[in-house]
Scaffold this motif. Sequence first.
Motif, mmCIF file in Angstrom:
data_model
loop_
_atom_site.group_PDB
_atom_site.id
_atom_site.type_symbol
_atom_site.label_atom_id
_atom_site.label_comp_id
_atom_site.label_asym_id
_atom_site.label_seq_id
_atom_site.Cartn_x
_atom_site.Cartn_y
_atom_site.Cartn_z
ATOM 1 N N VAL D 50 30.576 14.304 10.134
ATOM 2 C CA VAL D 50 31.538 15.345 9.821
ATOM 3 C C VAL D 50 30.880 16.402 8.802
ATOM 4 N N PHE D 51 30.194 15.878 7.734
ATOM 5 C CA PHE D 51 29.720 16.566 6.796
ATOM 6 C C PHE D 51 28.363 17.704 7.460
ATOM 7 N N THR D 52 27.877 17.069 8.310
ATOM 8 C CA THR D 52 26.883 18.034 9.166
ATOM 9 C C THR D 52 27.418 18.943 9.819
ATOM 10 N N ILE D 53 28.584 18.727 10.578
ATOM 11 C CA ILE D 53 29.357 19.813 11.134
ATOM 12 C C ILE D 53 29.714 20.688 10.475
ATOM 13 N N GLU D 54 30.116 20.265 9.039
ATOM 14 C CA GLU D 54 30.840 21.393 8.278
ATOM 15 C C GLU D 54 29.684 22.335 7.618
ATOM 16 N N TYR D 55 28.420 21.495 7.434
ATOM 17 C CA TYR D 55 27.238 22.402 7.123
ATOM 18 C C TYR D 55 26.756 23.505 8.251
ATOM 19 N N ILE D 69 22.016 28.803 2.187
ATOM 20 C CA ILE D 69 21.148 27.683 2.073
ATOM 21 C C ILE D 69 20.652 27.403 0.861
ATOM 22 N N PHE D 70 20.097 28.424 -0.061
ATOM 23 C CA PHE D 70 19.411 28.209 -1.312
ATOM 24 C C PHE D 70 20.390 28.352 -2.325
ATOM 25 N N SER D 71 21.734 28.512 -2.265
ATOM 26 C CA SER D 71 22.516 28.624 -3.171
ATOM 27 C C SER D 71 23.047 27.108 -3.597
ATOM 28 N N PRO D 72 23.379 26.901 -5.022
ATOM 29 C CA PRO D 72 23.641 25.517 -5.334
ATOM 30 C C PRO D 72 24.651 24.664 -4.397
ATOM 31 N N MET D 73 25.496 25.471 -4.114
ATOM 32 C CA MET D 73 26.480 24.790 -3.079
ATOM 33 C C MET D 73 25.944 24.468 -1.945
ATOM 34 N N GLY D 74 24.954 25.225 -1.291
ATOM 35 C CA GLY D 74 24.258 24.936 -0.173
ATOM 36 C C GLY D 74 23.446 23.905 -0.350
ATOM 37 N N LEU D 78 23.317 20.141 1.718
ATOM 38 C CA LEU D 78 22.342 19.380 2.389
ATOM 39 C C LEU D 78 22.183 18.163 1.761
ATOM 40 N N LEU D 79 21.853 17.980 0.462
ATOM 41 C CA LEU D 79 21.355 16.971 -0.182
ATOM 42 C C LEU D 79 22.449 15.634 0.353
ATOM 43 N N ALA D 80 23.771 16.138 0.405
ATOM 44 C CA ALA D 80 24.717 15.024 0.756
ATOM 45 C C ALA D 80 24.478 14.447 2.156
ATOM 46 N N ILE D 81 23.860 15.002 3.007
ATOM 47 C CA ILE D 81 23.546 14.236 4.438
ATOM 48 C C ILE D 81 22.098 13.900 4.753
ATOM 49 N N LEU D 82 21.233 14.938 4.030
ATOM 50 C CA LEU D 82 19.736 14.508 4.241
ATOM 51 C C LEU D 82 19.184 13.120 4.060
ATOM 52 N N LEU D 103 25.487 9.902 -4.075
ATOM 53 C CA LEU D 103 26.488 10.299 -4.867
ATOM 54 C C LEU D 103 26.622 11.874 -5.390
ATOM 55 N N VAL D 104 25.653 12.601 -4.923
ATOM 56 C CA VAL D 104 25.580 14.095 -4.861
ATOM 57 C C VAL D 104 27.004 14.777 -4.206
ATOM 58 N N ARG D 105 27.549 13.665 -3.379
ATOM 59 C CA ARG D 105 28.687 14.400 -2.602
ATOM 60 C C ARG D 105 29.975 14.453 -3.784
ATOM 61 N N ILE D 106 29.650 14.083 -4.911
ATOM 62 C CA ILE D 106 30.772 14.242 -5.863
ATOM 63 C C ILE D 106 30.842 15.781 -6.150
ATOM 64 N N LEU D 107 29.603 16.369 -6.248
ATOM 65 C CA LEU D 107 29.599 17.681 -6.560
ATOM 66 C C LEU D 107 30.037 18.753 -5.528
ATOM 67 N N LYS D 108 30.364 18.011 -4.087
ATOM 68 C CA LYS D 108 30.908 18.841 -3.272
ATOM 69 C C LYS D 108 32.335 18.916 -3.581
ATOM 70 N N LEU D 109 32.808 18.346 -4.309
ATOM 71 C CA LEU D 109 34.279 18.586 -4.842
ATOM 72 C C LEU D 109 34.409 19.697 -5.424
ATOM 73 N N ALA D 110 33.180 20.296 -6.328
ATOM 74 C CA ALA D 110 33.319 21.254 -7.092
ATOM 75 C C ALA D 110 33.827 22.521 -6.262
ATOM 76 N N ARG D 111 33.492 22.684 -5.095
ATOM 77 C CA ARG D 111 34.179 23.850 -4.145
ATOM 78 C C ARG D 111 35.479 24.005 -4.238
#
Lengths: 234, 234, 234, 234
Positions: D50-55, D69-74, D78-82, D103-111
């Motif tokens: 799902v995260f890959t599709i979202e990305y 791609i090179f923004s912090p959220m981008g 990427l790091l959440a799936i790589l 655990l970097v996925r926690i940061l995805k919540l920031a959005r």
Amino acid sequence: MAARWIHAGELLIQALILFSLVSFAIETLPDLSPRVLRALEIAEAVTVGVFTIEYLLRVAFARDRLRFIFSPMGLIDLLAILPFYVALGVDLRSVRALRLIRLVRILKLARYNKAVRRFRRAIFVAKEEIVLFLGVTALLLYFAAVGIYYFEHDAQPEQFASVFHSLWWSVTTLTTVGYGDVYPVTVGGRIFTFFVLLIGLGIVSIPTGIVSSALLQAREMEETEKDPIAKTDA
Amino acid sequence: MAARWIHAGELLIQALILFSLVSFAIETLPDLSPRVLRALEIAEAVTVGVFTIEYLLRVAFARDRLRFIFSPMGLIDLLAILPFYVALGVDLRSVRALRLIRLVRILKLARYNKAVRRFRRAIFVAKEEIVLFLGVTALLLYFAAVGIYYFEHDAQPEQFASVFHSLWWSVTTLTTVGYGDVYPVTVGGRIFTFFVLLIGLGIVSIPTGIVSSALLQAREMEETEKDPIAKTDA
Amino acid sequence: MAARWIHAGELLIQALILFSLVSFAIETLPDLSPRVLRALEIAEAVTVGVFTIEYLLRVAFARDRLRFIFSPMGLIDLLAILPFYVALGVDLRSVRALRLIRLVRILKLARYNKAVRRFRRAIFVAKEEIVLFLGVTALLLYFAAVGIYYFEHDAQPEQFASVFHSLWWSVTTLTTVGYGDVYPVTVGGRIFTFFVLLIGLGIVSIPTGIVSSALLQAREMEETEKDPIAKTDA
Amino acid sequence: MAARWIHAGELLIQALILFSLVSFAIETLPDLSPRVLRALEIAEAVTVGVFTIEYLLRVAFARDRLRFIFSPMGLIDLLAILPFYVALGVDLRSVRALRLIRLVRILKLARYNKAVRRFRRAIFVAKEEIVLFLGVTALLLYFAAVGIYYFEHDAQPEQFASVFHSLWWSVTTLTTVGYGDVYPVTVGGRIFTFFVLLIGLGIVSIPTGIVSSALLQAREMEETEKDPIAKTDA
């Protein structure tokens, strides 16, 4: 004249609620003599009797009887006496859960207690922020638990058996309770604790701060009497 | 000229009060030599002598003697010296309670101490709120004790023997003291502790917050000099 | 041009102060190899060399040399290097007190550090209140110690041997540190602890509150630049 | 219509992030059955899917693809799936660091999370002060550690083996956590602790106070919508 009698009745009910809470605690004491137990039983019967009369009077004098019965305060009044009658019928005296329901009587105090009303108002005011920062606090506790798990698991496999076990550490540490049953022993774990505390203390204290400032606001609202949830009060 | 002498006398009295508190603490030290005990006795006699002269002077120069004698400060002055003379007569030196009365001398400081006066004013300002939230705090401590009792009683029947025993846990936990003599060990008890702390820290800190803000208000009142309880001061 | 060099020099001095503090801590590590000790000695010599050059430059370029030498910052600069030269002459390397003087270098940071300056201003602003409530806090700690002594002395004669021993308990309890090395075990002592905590937490937090609000005020003063103690700065 | 679908998708992503954090914690539990492990693996594969599709969707619909791609959220997305795909290729499943990256996925919540945004704004507002007082706090902790080292080293050479060991004591004491694993036993050390606590509590609480007040300010800024860092948000 009637107002004075109502006031006296309210004071009696409040006193009985408090007495009921104390006798609940006394019942848990180990090695009670049969005489004390007998006295507690009688006191409980009298208390329920008074609460029953109060409930029936409230139903009788309610403008809209059905509405009162199904209002939050009406249900609490019922729950405060029902377990006693149910236990009489089926003798479930030993069922713990049933005894615990007696504690619902604390909520009966809400009708008389100014502080409880102010509290509800404060929660209404700061609802969104409380949810927001409880979320951040939860994430922080989780993050601290994962971190300490990786630092301490090898050194103390018993205390830090999993991230869930480590959560207990992060709760007692970030609230500064610090029982001393679990604490880091490795250098890495201690440095991690240092940084977690430095950041965490600021965050964990925020919900506390929000509640405090919301209560202050609630007080001001009381004074100017613009009460957004007054309508839901009985 | 006289003002300077009075000021010097007041400083002497304050110094003697502090000295009296320290010597009270020294007396409790184990294994004191007879010489030290003798010195403490003499110092006590001198202190009481000075306090007696002060008391007699205050009575002599009071505008309304009877009123001074039965005012709070007058009674404190009397209580600060009376036990000494009573003990002389009946040799009750070993009676503990009598020795404890000496500590009433702390209250003599109230006459000179600005902070104590401000404190009384702050309590006067926030009286109603302090009572309100002390009540809520008490209910919360009770609720936490009942909860932990049900979670931990079976696992630790010694530590959580009754709701009263559990109250000790809820006091040390919600104030975040956390001695570590009692703490939950079951999963249920720990999750319960987590939620109690999340809600409880906010509530327990409220009386603290009220006192702080009331003290601030008391300071402002001092500056504008509209003092509602100044009349009760000696 | 010169300004840039001066700025670089200041950064170097600050870095050396921090390095000096760290190396001081490293020296206390047990089982250091002779090579590390040798390296630390050389580093110390270099540090003192730079500080000496700085001191001589400051003396040379001071408008009023004598006044600089006897100003607080001038004396600190001197104390930061003097022990090294004294130790060279008389080889008192093992004298602990002399080594501790090296820590005076922390104070050298005061020249560059904004926070330290703000702190001095905050203490200047709230001087009277800090003294007032430190006094009240001291009395409260004393009162709590006497009370717990009378409740716990018989049950735990070791832990609560005298009022002075009990003071340790009242300090760790009222600050909510709660190590768990001493705690009440009697019912009376626990109830007393409960009331002391209820009242005490409010009072002990007051000096903290005063410092915080004074720092806030100091910040505002910085912004409007009406600085009452700026003249005493070097 | 589309807005509703996007909203539903966002809720799904958030739920998956939280689920992902929980399953990460479950994996650390000892003695997991092979069936549970298998279920967790499948759940992980679905989540990454799902995260890959979202990305890919986010890249596809970005106005400026490279910039996203090179923004912090981008990069976080990427790091959440790589790590999952890397582990598939080289079977580095046992490499701990790789698992932690999840655990970097926690940061995805920031959005999605308002609190995180407010937090960033608060840090932006109080940047300078936070740095300033973290510095003072660090110096205070260091100073307390050196002091207690000199008082306690001889009495407890194990617990206070060096200034670094003593730092652990000063961290747990000045944050009032007080585990009880290290505490002073000498009279000098206890008196030193008393003074350090009296001064220290005021200072350690300052960063907490700064963060709280900055968050309050951030809320007001949100309301008036003058957002200095809004541009950096995705």
